[in-house]
Design an enzyme around this catalytic site. Sequence first.
Site, mmCIF file in Angstrom:
data_model
loop_
_atom_site.group_PDB
_atom_site.id
_atom_site.type_symbol
_atom_site.label_atom_id
_atom_site.label_comp_id
_atom_site.label_asym_id
_atom_site.label_seq_id
_atom_site.Cartn_x
_atom_site.Cartn_y
_atom_site.Cartn_z
ATOM 1 N N HIS B 75 0.819 -1.225 0.000
ATOM 2 C CA HIS B 75 0.000 0.000 0.000
ATOM 3 C C HIS B 75 0.850 1.270 0.000
ATOM 4 O O HIS B 75 0.304 2.366 -0.007
ATOM 5 C CB HIS B 75 -0.938 0.008 1.211
ATOM 6 C CG HIS B 75 -0.241 0.352 2.493
ATOM 7 N ND1 HIS B 75 0.633 -0.504 3.128
ATOM 8 C CD2 HIS B 75 -0.256 1.483 3.234
ATOM 9 C CE1 HIS B 75 1.108 0.095 4.207
ATOM 10 N NE2 HIS B 75 0.587 1.300 4.301
ATOM 11 N N HIS B 90 1.663 6.941 -0.733
ATOM 12 C CA HIS B 90 0.884 6.150 0.214
ATOM 13 C C HIS B 90 -0.545 6.009 -0.316
ATOM 14 O O HIS B 90 -1.288 6.981 -0.358
ATOM 15 C CB HIS B 90 0.895 6.853 1.577
ATOM 16 C CG HIS B 90 0.349 6.008 2.686
ATOM 17 N ND1 HIS B 90 -0.988 5.846 2.908
ATOM 18 C CD2 HIS B 90 0.984 5.265 3.632
ATOM 19 C CE1 HIS B 90 -1.159 5.039 3.954
ATOM 20 N NE2 HIS B 90 0.020 4.675 4.411
#
Lengths: 88, 176
Positions: B75, B90
């Site tokens: 992620h 992110h």
Amino acid sequence: MVEQTVTLNNRSGLHARPATLLVREAGKHPCNVWIRKGDKEVDAKSILGVMSLAVGRGETITVRADGSGEEAALKALVELIESGLGEA
Amino acid sequence: MFWNRRKTRVVEQESAPVWVEVLAPFSGRALTLADVPDPVFAQKMVGDGAAVDPASDTLVAPVSGTLTNLFPTGHAAGITTDEGLEILIHIGMDTVELKGEGFTPVARQGDRVTAGQPIIRMDLERLRSVAKSLVTPVVLTNPARVAALEPVASGDVVAGRDVLFRVQVRREADER
């Protein structure tokens, strides 16, 4: 030079948010600070460095400080990690 | 006399500011960090930069450099440029808690990457239903190397093509 081993017990490991809190605390201290997991050690003042260790919940890391105020830096970081880095 | 002129010109070239363009990592809508629904990013605690609300399913490298960080859950990714800038991408908020579900890394930590190169593929439909938010901040995590940062994009952006923001690299006079 001082160092201490501590177990990471926050919910989801050393990802962006807890790593940011840790790096910001490390940045308050004038000494050099490192975090070690296994045989890899990174600058505790670098978010990407700290995240690259990919420390998971329950894993053990070693905080090492060297230079001016090393005792205070070590104590502050160990307490922050033990407190769960904002997400115990 | 000609020598002097030539020397001056070279010095001017050497002191010209170095700008690094940071491209959109996804196609979608460009946002400011203040629009990111997480105070750690919105208050620029992680670093300054911009964000994208993704409409495409592949995260591409916003800059060329070394993929110094590819979080095992897929992620988040970090790239260190040759100029020494550290850029963190992110995907979404609280997505670490999905433990990798919906994310498939297509590059490896330590790889050399080129701006626009795919790094992570994601199951956009599935993630939209399970993630709190997919808004993706792109931030510079080592402000000591940054002399200036200018937002460029607003509105719709295309992954790997449109510039999200640009960064002027701070010179380290005592280095080299």
